[in-house]
Scaffold this motif. Structure first.
Motif, PDB file in Angstrom:
ATOM      1  N   ARG A 278      48.639  38.834  41.684  1.00 22.53           N
ATOM      2  CA  ARG A 278      48.055  38.851  43.117  1.00 22.53           C
ATOM      3  C   ARG A 278      47.760  40.026  43.845  1.00 22.53           C
ATOM      4  NH1 ARG A 278      50.109  38.080  48.415  1.00 22.53           N
ATOM      5  NH2 ARG A 278      48.579  37.022  49.735  1.00 22.53           N
ATOM      6  N   LEU A 279      48.343  41.282  43.502  1.00 28.57           N
ATOM      7  CA  LEU A 279      48.253  42.480  44.062  1.00 28.57           C
ATOM      8  C   LEU A 279      46.940  42.889  43.450  1.00 28.57           C
ATOM      9  CD1 LEU A 279      48.848  45.381  45.510  1.00 28.57           C
ATOM     10  CD2 LEU A 279      50.067  45.840  43.234  1.00 28.57           C
ATOM     11  N   SER A 280      46.501  42.727  42.152  1.00 30.20           N
ATOM     12  CA  SER A 280      45.429  43.132  41.444  1.00 30.20           C
ATOM     13  C   SER A 280      44.360  42.463  42.057  1.00 30.20           C
ATOM     14  CB  SER A 280      45.430  42.839  40.042  1.00 30.20           C
ATOM     15  OG  SER A 280      46.420  43.895  39.166  1.00 30.20           O
ATOM     16  N   GLU A 281      44.350  41.204  42.207  1.00 36.52           N
ATOM     17  CA  GLU A 281      43.340  40.443  43.017  1.00 36.52           C
ATOM     18  C   GLU A 281      42.928  40.820  44.264  1.00 36.52           C
ATOM     19  OE1 GLU A 281      44.074  36.120  42.876  1.00 36.52           O
ATOM     20  OE2 GLU A 281      45.049  36.138  40.886  1.00 36.52           O
ATOM     21  N   GLU A 282      44.045  41.199  45.182  1.00 37.93           N
ATOM     22  CA  GLU A 282      43.725  41.572  46.532  1.00 37.93           C
ATOM     23  C   GLU A 282      43.057  42.835  46.572  1.00 37.93           C
ATOM     24  OE1 GLU A 282      43.852  39.720  49.132  1.00 37.93           O
ATOM     25  OE2 GLU A 282      44.662  38.197  47.906  1.00 37.93           O
ATOM     26  N   VAL A 283      43.607  43.855  45.376  1.00 34.33           N
ATOM     27  CA  VAL A 283      42.977  45.046  45.440  1.00 34.33           C
ATOM     28  C   VAL A 283      41.309  45.124  45.160  1.00 34.33           C
ATOM     29  CG1 VAL A 283      42.754  47.250  44.245  1.00 34.33           C
ATOM     30  CG2 VAL A 283      44.881  46.415  44.713  1.00 34.33           C
ATOM     31  N   ARG A 284      41.059  44.071  44.213  1.00 27.60           N
ATOM     32  CA  ARG A 284      39.476  43.930  43.903  1.00 27.60           C
ATOM     33  C   ARG A 284      38.804  43.364  45.063  1.00 27.60           C
ATOM     34  NH1 ARG A 284      42.068  42.621  38.793  1.00 27.60           N
ATOM     35  NH2 ARG A 284      41.781  40.307  39.301  1.00 27.60           N
ATOM     36  N   ARG A 285      39.645  42.240  45.739  1.00 29.21           N
ATOM     37  CA  ARG A 285      38.918  41.719  46.630  1.00 29.21           C
ATOM     38  C   ARG A 285      38.706  42.444  47.649  1.00 29.21           C
ATOM     39  NH1 ARG A 285      39.879  39.809  51.496  1.00 29.21           N
ATOM     40  NH2 ARG A 285      41.921  39.949  51.194  1.00 29.21           N
ATOM     41  N   SER A 286      39.487  43.535  47.968  1.00 32.04           N
ATOM     42  CA  SER A 286      39.212  44.497  49.338  1.00 32.04           C
ATOM     43  C   SER A 286      38.165  45.594  48.977  1.00 32.04           C
ATOM     44  CB  SER A 286      40.456  44.801  49.839  1.00 32.04           C
ATOM     45  OG  SER A 286      41.100  45.642  48.729  1.00 32.04           O
ATOM     46  N   GLY A 287      37.860  45.196  47.712  1.00 31.98           N
ATOM     47  CA  GLY A 287      36.780  46.329  47.294  1.00 31.98           C
ATOM     48  C   GLY A 287      37.436  47.655  46.659  1.00 31.98           C
ATOM     49  N   GLY A 288      38.829  47.701  46.399  1.00 29.55           N
ATOM     50  CA  GLY A 288      39.575  48.599  45.935  1.00 29.55           C
ATOM     51  C   GLY A 288      39.542  48.461  44.139  1.00 29.55           C
ATOM     52  N   VAL A 289      39.983  49.855  43.781  1.00 30.03           N
ATOM     53  CA  VAL A 289      40.151  49.729  42.092  1.00 30.03           C
ATOM     54  C   VAL A 289      41.574  50.490  41.825  1.00 30.03           C
ATOM     55  CG1 VAL A 289      37.737  49.871  41.658  1.00 30.03           C
ATOM     56  CG2 VAL A 289      38.943  52.073  41.793  1.00 30.03           C
TER      57      VAL A 289
ATOM     58  N   MET B 144      38.312  34.035  35.991  1.00 37.01           N
ATOM     59  CA  MET B 144      39.691  33.891  35.514  1.00 37.01           C
ATOM     60  C   MET B 144      40.679  34.782  36.174  1.00 37.01           C
ATOM     61  SD  MET B 144      40.941  34.516  31.704  1.00 37.01           S
ATOM     62  CE  MET B 144      42.163  34.136  31.042  1.00 37.01           C
ATOM     63  N   LYS B 145      41.730  34.385  36.699  1.00 37.88           N
ATOM     64  CA  LYS B 145      42.969  35.313  37.064  1.00 37.88           C
ATOM     65  C   LYS B 145      43.479  36.072  36.115  1.00 37.88           C
ATOM     66  CE  LYS B 145      43.213  32.673  41.449  1.00 37.88           C
ATOM     67  NZ  LYS B 145      44.441  31.888  42.126  1.00 37.88           N
ATOM     68  N   ILE B 146      43.669  37.250  36.163  1.00 32.05           N
ATOM     69  CA  ILE B 146      44.471  38.009  34.992  1.00 32.05           C
ATOM     70  C   ILE B 146      45.175  39.565  35.853  1.00 32.05           C
ATOM     71  CG2 ILE B 146      42.601  39.324  34.192  1.00 32.05           C
ATOM     72  CD1 ILE B 146      44.137  38.882  31.339  1.00 32.05           C
ATOM     73  N   GLY B 147      46.328  39.455  35.494  1.00 36.61           N
ATOM     74  CA  GLY B 147      46.762  40.953  35.792  1.00 36.61           C
ATOM     75  C   GLY B 147      46.908  42.010  35.045  1.00 36.61           C
ATOM     76  N   PRO B 148      47.183  43.347  35.446  1.00 33.95           N
ATOM     77  CA  PRO B 148      46.959  44.195  34.541  1.00 33.95           C
ATOM     78  C   PRO B 148      47.386  44.075  32.991  1.00 33.95           C
ATOM     79  CG  PRO B 148      48.163  45.018  36.595  1.00 33.95           C
ATOM     80  CD  PRO B 148      47.892  43.532  36.556  1.00 33.95           C
ATOM     81  N   LEU B 149      46.520  44.574  32.055  1.00 31.70           N
ATOM     82  CA  LEU B 149      47.038  44.432  30.853  1.00 31.70           C
ATOM     83  C   LEU B 149      47.602  45.735  30.181  1.00 31.70           C
ATOM     84  CD1 LEU B 149      43.990  42.385  29.314  1.00 31.70           C
ATOM     85  CD2 LEU B 149      46.390  41.502  30.000  1.00 31.70           C
ATOM     86  N   GLU B 150      48.610  45.706  29.319  1.00 27.98           N
ATOM     87  CA  GLU B 150      49.169  46.751  28.644  1.00 27.98           C
ATOM     88  C   GLU B 150      49.349  46.713  27.127  1.00 27.98           C
ATOM     89  OE1 GLU B 150      52.979  49.901  29.361  1.00 27.98           O
ATOM     90  OE2 GLU B 150      52.828  47.964  30.298  1.00 27.98           O
ATOM     91  N   VAL B 151      48.930  47.668  26.508  1.00 30.52           N
ATOM     92  CA  VAL B 151      49.494  47.605  24.938  1.00 30.52           C
ATOM     93  C   VAL B 151      50.701  48.402  24.706  1.00 30.52           C
ATOM     94  CG1 VAL B 151      48.766  48.546  22.533  1.00 30.52           C
ATOM     95  CG2 VAL B 151      47.015  47.733  24.181  1.00 30.52           C
ATOM     96  N   ILE B 152      51.579  47.647  24.025  1.00 26.67           N
ATOM     97  CA  ILE B 152      52.785  48.099  23.923  1.00 26.67           C
ATOM     98  C   ILE B 152      53.158  48.250  22.250  1.00 26.67           C
ATOM     99  CG2 ILE B 152      55.358  47.961  24.088  1.00 26.67           C
ATOM    100  CD1 ILE B 152      54.821  46.644  26.825  1.00 26.67           C
ATOM    101  N   ILE B 153      53.755  49.256  21.604  1.00 28.90           N
ATOM    102  CA  ILE B 153      53.676  49.485  20.307  1.00 28.90           C
ATOM    103  C   ILE B 153      55.440  49.535  20.190  1.00 28.90           C
ATOM    104  CG2 ILE B 153      53.557  50.677  18.145  1.00 28.90           C
ATOM    105  CD1 ILE B 153      50.855  51.399  19.061  1.00 28.90           C
TER     106      ILE B 153
END
Length: 142
Positions: free
Chosen positions: A107-118, A1-10
């Protein structure tokens, strides 16, 4: 599943309801595709100080449920998130607790993970702090 960064906002409001303009602004942001709403709860405190929590499983109005990314019940918000929201409000006040997915960063998150980054850090600068910093540099905000 493709998902971007998640954030909690109050977002806390000094009254027992949330203005329709806030719901509309969130809806427009979701419809633009910049973010997706992954989970949502409304935390309110009545006149006697009793805290009430309503989430998507509690038959929230269509204006809220129609913005959710996935129609299945989600459990991204935990008790600590809801307790923190309750601490931000007084009697006869309400807080909106939302989990947003930053779709613009998917997409940025996917590419970071794909390239071995965190992602080593993800931090939000509060709007008030940003305005103070910008104005300190002599830039006018509106």
């Amino acid at each position: 599943m493709k998902i971007g960064p998640l954030e909690v906002i109050i977002c806390a409001f000094p009254k027992p309801t949330i203005d329709a303009s806030v719901i509309k602004a969130l809806s427009e942001t979701v419809k633009s595709g910049a973010v997706a709403l992954a989970d949502l709860a409304l935390v309110s405190r009545d006149g006697q100080g009793v805290v009430h929590v309503r989430d998507l499983q509690d038959d929230l109005p269509a204006a809220w449920s129609g913005m959710i990314r996935d129609s299945r019940p989600l459990t991204l918000l935990n008790d600590a998130d809801l307790e923190l929201a309750a601490e931000t409000i007084g009697d006869n006040e309400i807080a909106l607790v939302a989990v947003v997915e930053h779709r613009w960063a998917q997409r940025l998150s996917e590419e970071v993970r794909r390239s071995g980054g965190v992602t080593a850090l993800q931090a939000r600068i509060p709007q008030e702090d940003a305005v103070i910093a910008i104005e300190a540099d002599g830039v006018t905000t509106s």
